[in-house]
Design an enzyme around this catalytic site. Sequence first.
Site, PDB file in Angstrom:
ATOM      1  N   LYS A   1      77.562   1.270 -54.249  1.00  0.00           N
ATOM      2  CA  LYS A   1      76.472   1.419 -55.230  1.00  0.00           C
ATOM      3  C   LYS A   1      76.789   2.550 -56.203  1.00  0.00           C
ATOM      4  O   LYS A   1      76.564   2.432 -57.412  1.00  0.00           O
ATOM      5  CB  LYS A   1      75.140   1.690 -54.507  1.00  0.00           C
ATOM      6  CG  LYS A   1      74.627   0.465 -53.741  1.00  0.00           C
ATOM      7  CD  LYS A   1      73.466   0.808 -52.812  1.00  0.00           C
ATOM      8  CE  LYS A   1      73.117  -0.415 -51.950  1.00  0.00           C
ATOM      9  NZ  LYS A   1      72.077  -0.135 -50.950  1.00  0.00           N
TER      10      LYS A   1
ATOM     11  N   GLN B   1      69.006   5.021 -48.575  1.00  0.00           N
ATOM     12  CA  GLN B   1      69.754   3.980 -47.864  1.00  0.00           C
ATOM     13  C   GLN B   1      69.184   3.751 -46.465  1.00  0.00           C
ATOM     14  O   GLN B   1      68.977   4.695 -45.713  1.00  0.00           O
ATOM     15  CB  GLN B   1      71.239   4.379 -47.779  1.00  0.00           C
ATOM     16  CG  GLN B   1      72.119   3.335 -47.111  1.00  0.00           C
ATOM     17  CD  GLN B   1      72.228   2.029 -47.896  1.00  0.00           C
ATOM     18  OE1 GLN B   1      72.332   2.037 -49.115  1.00  0.00           O
ATOM     19  NE2 GLN B   1      72.185   0.899 -47.201  1.00  0.00           N
TER      20      GLN B   1
ATOM     21  N   ASP C   1      64.626   0.209 -55.323  1.00  0.00           N
ATOM     22  CA  ASP C   1      64.769  -0.796 -54.273  1.00  0.00           C
ATOM     23  C   ASP C   1      63.497  -1.630 -54.130  1.00  0.00           C
ATOM     24  O   ASP C   1      63.466  -2.593 -53.367  1.00  0.00           O
ATOM     25  CB  ASP C   1      65.063  -0.113 -52.929  1.00  0.00           C
ATOM     26  CG  ASP C   1      66.512  -0.284 -52.498  1.00  0.00           C
ATOM     27  OD1 ASP C   1      67.197  -1.136 -53.088  1.00  0.00           O
ATOM     28  OD2 ASP C   1      66.942   0.438 -51.580  1.00  0.00           O
TER      29      ASP C   1
END
Length: 310
Positions: free
Chosen positions: A73, A117, A140
């Site tokens: 990412k 994460q 997200d």
Amino acid sequence: MAQRRSRGPGREHNDRVRLVTAIVIDGREIARASRARTAERVAAFTVANGYAPGLATILVGSDPASAVYVSNKRKAAAEAGLVDVHHHLSGDAAHEDVADLIDRLGGDSRVAGILLQLPLPANLDKSALIDRIVPKKDVDGLTARNQGRLARGEPGLRPCTPAGVIELLDSARVKVEGASATVIGRSDLVGHPAAELLLRRGATVTIAHSRTRDLPAVASQADILVVAAGIPGLVGADHIKKGAAVIDVGIHRTATGLSGDVRFDEAASVAGWITPVPGGVGPMTIATLLANTIAAAESAAKDLANRGIQ
Ligand code: ADP
């Protein structure tokens, strides 16, 4: 964007002839195009605002798979012209340490997006930490606020993998409105939001899960079948309606390489469209993350400008 693969009989052993009649949706190519569009928006933002927007990634602990995901990412963010702001906390970090960091990044006007994460170490309260992220920076799409907006059909940041699934369908020109869609899996990260997005786009949606009775019967009704169960090879030809679009979200490391939740070869002889693993949904997740980050930056800059006017 999509290529038709057709293997005639005789090119394989005759006792194992199988026709791949499905259009194989090329996620790598669709993601590449999406990332190029994002890079253009980032460049324009940077010129207009005098700084490049940042994507903050937080990794807690040293789960090897998570480390690889985060590093991919970060690399993609840098390639798109975003500023890579990375924080790695040790696996024994206290809840308050992570919360403080999230607050600090939330208050940093150059950080457009914050990605925590997952999975987190078991001693941390995952939901509380996710909800600590300012919803406008929640690239997200996992905060209660953004999930609520999705459920209400209001604008907001959408979870990356499900949004990537929709983009694959759109790029392949699969008609979603009015279609019957089945999502296998009901996770917060993938299955549930994918079903919401399909519903908002006008599909008639069924969500199947581990307690579903007769999965093949339910799945094979669907014009669009999204498979996110996390079980290697769960779905075969008997789960698929002829001509259906099959989107495989699963990814598993096997002795022979990566494979998905769908048994590709047999599925491809029944489906109308299919995504491969690797090279299908996977690349779309990062592409959507980058698109969400520039969207968050643009929207923050607009808010600031509007406040200036008042
Ligand atoms: P992900 O985050 O990739 O969606 P999870 O492991 O969190 O994966 O969720 C797996 C989902 O798949 C769950 O919602 C579960 O109910 C569903 N599932 C698991 N096994 C089956 C099965 N045999 N048939 C249908 N659905 C299943």
